[in-house]
Motif scaffolding. Structure first.
Motif, mmCIF file in Angstrom:
data_model
loop_
_atom_site.group_PDB
_atom_site.id
_atom_site.type_symbol
_atom_site.label_atom_id
_atom_site.label_comp_id
_atom_site.label_asym_id
_atom_site.label_seq_id
_atom_site.Cartn_x
_atom_site.Cartn_y
_atom_site.Cartn_z
ATOM 1 N N ALA A 177 56.271 63.201 -6.119
ATOM 2 C CA ALA A 177 55.270 62.497 -5.322
ATOM 3 C C ALA A 177 54.416 61.579 -6.186
ATOM 4 C CB ALA A 177 54.376 63.516 -4.596
ATOM 5 N N ALA A 178 54.092 62.033 -7.411
ATOM 6 C CA ALA A 178 53.225 61.249 -8.284
ATOM 7 C C ALA A 178 53.927 60.024 -8.860
ATOM 8 C CB ALA A 178 52.706 62.124 -9.419
ATOM 9 N N ASP A 220 53.624 55.674 -0.203
ATOM 10 C CA ASP A 220 53.929 55.513 1.215
ATOM 11 C C ASP A 220 52.673 55.530 2.084
ATOM 12 O OD1 ASP A 220 53.152 58.134 1.099
ATOM 13 O OD2 ASP A 220 55.050 58.976 1.803
ATOM 14 N N GLY A 221 51.503 55.414 1.445
ATOM 15 C CA GLY A 221 50.255 55.416 2.186
ATOM 16 C C GLY A 221 49.626 56.782 2.314
ATOM 17 N N ALA A 222 50.393 57.826 2.021
ATOM 18 C CA ALA A 222 49.853 59.187 2.089
ATOM 19 C C ALA A 222 50.129 59.947 0.799
ATOM 20 C CB ALA A 222 50.457 59.939 3.273
ATOM 21 N N SER A 223 50.491 59.215 -0.256
ATOM 22 C CA SER A 223 50.872 59.864 -1.511
ATOM 23 C C SER A 223 49.712 60.615 -2.144
ATOM 24 C CB SER A 223 51.412 58.825 -2.499
ATOM 25 O OG SER A 223 52.580 58.215 -1.998
ATOM 26 N N GLN A 224 48.486 60.045 -2.073
ATOM 27 C CA GLN A 224 47.358 60.669 -2.753
ATOM 28 C C GLN A 224 47.042 62.036 -2.177
ATOM 29 O OE1 GLN A 224 45.665 59.460 -5.606
ATOM 30 N NE2 GLN A 224 45.101 61.624 -5.513
ATOM 31 N N ILE A 225 46.994 62.134 -0.860
ATOM 32 C CA ILE A 225 46.662 63.435 -0.262
ATOM 33 C C ILE A 225 47.776 64.448 -0.516
ATOM 34 C CG2 ILE A 225 47.595 62.879 2.038
ATOM 35 C CD1 ILE A 225 45.226 64.502 3.190
ATOM 36 N N ARG A 226 49.019 63.970 -0.540
ATOM 37 C CA ARG A 226 50.133 64.873 -0.830
ATOM 38 C C ARG A 226 50.027 65.384 -2.268
ATOM 39 N NH1 ARG A 226 54.768 66.873 0.652
ATOM 40 N NH2 ARG A 226 56.586 66.943 -0.716
ATOM 41 N N CYS A 227 49.707 64.494 -3.207
ATOM 42 C CA CYS A 227 49.568 64.908 -4.605
ATOM 43 C C CYS A 227 48.413 65.897 -4.767
ATOM 44 C CB CYS A 227 49.345 63.692 -5.502
ATOM 45 S SG CYS A 227 50.803 62.654 -5.735
ATOM 46 N N PHE A 235 62.642 59.921 -24.993
ATOM 47 C CA PHE A 235 61.396 60.109 -24.257
ATOM 48 C C PHE A 235 61.129 58.875 -23.412
ATOM 49 C CE2 PHE A 235 61.215 62.805 -27.911
ATOM 50 C CZ PHE A 235 60.491 63.915 -27.535
ATOM 51 N N ARG A 236 60.624 59.113 -22.204
ATOM 52 C CA ARG A 236 60.343 57.987 -21.322
ATOM 53 C C ARG A 236 59.079 58.279 -20.524
ATOM 54 N NH1 ARG A 236 62.925 56.468 -16.241
ATOM 55 N NH2 ARG A 236 64.164 58.359 -16.455
ATOM 56 N N MET A 237 58.159 57.321 -20.544
ATOM 57 C CA MET A 237 56.979 57.428 -19.701
ATOM 58 C C MET A 237 57.281 56.805 -18.353
ATOM 59 S SD MET A 237 53.523 56.920 -21.928
ATOM 60 C CE MET A 237 52.591 57.499 -20.507
ATOM 61 N N ILE A 238 56.884 57.498 -17.292
ATOM 62 C CA ILE A 238 57.111 57.027 -15.931
ATOM 63 C C ILE A 238 55.763 56.592 -15.353
ATOM 64 C CG2 ILE A 238 58.032 57.629 -13.666
ATOM 65 C CD1 ILE A 238 60.077 57.854 -15.875
ATOM 66 N N ARG A 239 55.758 55.460 -14.693
ATOM 67 C CA ARG A 239 54.518 55.030 -14.047
ATOM 68 C C ARG A 239 54.103 56.064 -13.004
ATOM 69 N NH1 ARG A 239 52.334 50.415 -15.459
ATOM 70 N NH2 ARG A 239 53.593 48.855 -16.552
ATOM 71 N N CYS A 240 52.839 56.416 -13.042
ATOM 72 C CA CYS A 240 52.330 57.515 -12.221
ATOM 73 C C CYS A 240 51.248 56.998 -11.288
ATOM 74 C CB CYS A 240 51.778 58.615 -13.129
ATOM 75 S SG CYS A 240 51.216 60.081 -12.248
ATOM 76 N N GLY A 241 51.344 57.376 -10.016
ATOM 77 C CA GLY A 241 50.384 56.918 -9.030
ATOM 78 C C GLY A 241 49.097 57.714 -8.987
ATOM 79 N N MET A 242 49.030 58.829 -9.707
ATOM 80 C CA MET A 242 47.810 59.639 -9.736
ATOM 81 C C MET A 242 46.897 59.141 -10.855
ATOM 82 S SD MET A 242 49.305 63.525 -9.253
ATOM 83 C CE MET A 242 47.682 64.285 -9.044
ATOM 84 N N GLU A 250 47.229 67.973 -2.530
ATOM 85 C CA GLU A 250 47.637 69.256 -1.947
ATOM 86 C C GLU A 250 48.567 70.014 -2.890
ATOM 87 O OE1 GLU A 250 47.551 67.854 2.765
ATOM 88 O OE2 GLU A 250 49.453 68.041 1.690
ATOM 89 N N LEU A 251 49.538 69.296 -3.445
ATOM 90 C CA LEU A 251 50.508 69.948 -4.323
ATOM 91 C C LEU A 251 49.859 70.423 -5.617
ATOM 92 C CD1 LEU A 251 53.549 67.573 -3.745
ATOM 93 C CD2 LEU A 251 53.458 70.003 -3.165
ATOM 94 N N LEU A 252 48.913 69.639 -6.162
ATOM 95 C CA LEU A 252 48.244 70.055 -7.390
ATOM 96 C C LEU A 252 47.449 71.333 -7.156
ATOM 97 C CD1 LEU A 252 47.430 69.673 -10.323
ATOM 98 C CD2 LEU A 252 45.598 68.136 -9.549
ATOM 99 N N LEU A 253 46.711 71.400 -6.061
ATOM 100 C CA LEU A 253 45.956 72.616 -5.771
ATOM 101 C C LEU A 253 46.877 73.815 -5.563
ATOM 102 C CD1 LEU A 253 43.206 71.191 -3.402
ATOM 103 C CD2 LEU A 253 42.833 72.240 -5.641
ATOM 104 N N SER A 254 48.006 73.585 -4.885
ATOM 105 C CA SER A 254 48.970 74.678 -4.683
ATOM 106 C C SER A 254 49.565 75.127 -6.010
ATOM 107 C CB SER A 254 50.085 74.223 -3.742
ATOM 108 O OG SER A 254 49.586 73.923 -2.460
ATOM 109 N N LEU A 255 49.860 74.163 -6.878
ATOM 110 C CA LEU A 255 50.431 74.482 -8.182
ATOM 111 C C LEU A 255 49.454 75.301 -9.011
ATOM 112 C CD1 LEU A 255 52.678 74.090 -10.333
ATOM 113 C CD2 LEU A 255 51.518 71.962 -10.987
#
Length: 268
Positions: free
Chosen positions: A128-129, A134-141, A5-12, A143-148
């Protein structure tokens, strides 16, 4: 993918990311978070509050906050998956947006979903998370969360179907208010106005666990929160009501597959 098991640092903010490849079997436990993931290899069988379910490669898996579940590999080779765990308010807020402002406690109905589109959106969200900002990661995340969620639930998220009896809610609140404090079955009986046997039976029916198992889960949840806040492991074990750090570590690994130390390194 490295085994284990590995935890990955998450930007969200409010999200934890985990990747795993393991033959580990989880006992019945619960999380305080919503979980969404995708199985990459192998297969798993698990009991959940929504029934027995099997998930294989490409399937999307979900778990609700407080939902009692377990998990075991199908076959000898284990399984591999990626998972994101979300603070409840995050999913509930997104679901309210999708439902055009309708409020309420939200739950996933389906513990496993076979949909290549859903899995692909999750994998893009995970990348993405956990990728570089890259300066636009939050809006991309976002958008993808709502789509998911729109694909996972549409308008299907709703109030839980089963209400917990008031007497059991009072007994549960006695634990929730101070999970580290010693409590006996007699204490729960007095608080609820039931007999000890009625508490034992009613608690298991309402929560899927005995009072003792529920206390241990709440103590693990408390210790996890304290560790995420930067508290040293030994202090978190004491504040969580454990006999010692080793006791906390054993239960932490059983429930989450990683040690408290690994968790602390990933979130602090």
């Amino acid at each position: 993918m490295a085994k284990g098991f590995r935890m990955i640092r998450c930007g969200m903010r409010g999200v934890e990311a985990i990747v795993a490849e393991t033959r580990h079997s989880f006992p019945r436990h619960s999380h305080q978070h919503y979980g969404i993931g995708v199985v990459h290899r192998g297969a798993q069988r698990s009991f959940s509050g929504r029934g027995m379910v099997e998930a294989g490669p490409g399937d999307t898996i979900t778990v609700n906050p407080g939902e009692v579940h377990d998990g075991m590999p199908i076959g000898d080779d284990g399984r591999a998956w990626s998972m994101l765990y979300f603070e409840p308010a995050m999913i509930q807020g997104a679901a309210d947006d999708i439902a055009d402002g309708a409020h309420g406690t939200r739950e996933f109905h389906h513990p496993a979903i076979t949909s290549r589109t859903t899995a692909n959106i999750f994998l893009r969200l995970f990348a993405a998370a956990t990728g570089p900002d890259d300066g636009a990661s939050q809006i991309r995340c976002d958008e993808l969360l709502l789509s998911l969620l729109a694909g996972l639930i549409g308008g299907e998220m709703s109030e839980p179907a089963r209400a917990v009896p008031m007497a059991i809610r009072r007994a549960r609140a006695l634990i929730d208010d101070a999970p580290a404090m010693p409590v006996t079955l007699a204490d729960l009986a007095r608080e609820s106005g039931l007999s000890r046997f009625q508490v034992l039976r009613g608690f298991a029916r309402a929560t899927g666990r005995t009072p003792h198992a529920y206390i241990m889960q709440r103590r693990i949840d408390l210790a996890r929160s304290l560790i995420a806040g930067g508290m040293p492991l030994a202090e978190a074990a004491a504040a969580g009501g454990f006999a010692d750090q080793s006791h906390m570590t054993r239960l932490f690994v059983r429930s989450f597959g990683i040690s408290p130390g690994v968790y602390a390194d990933a979130v602090t």
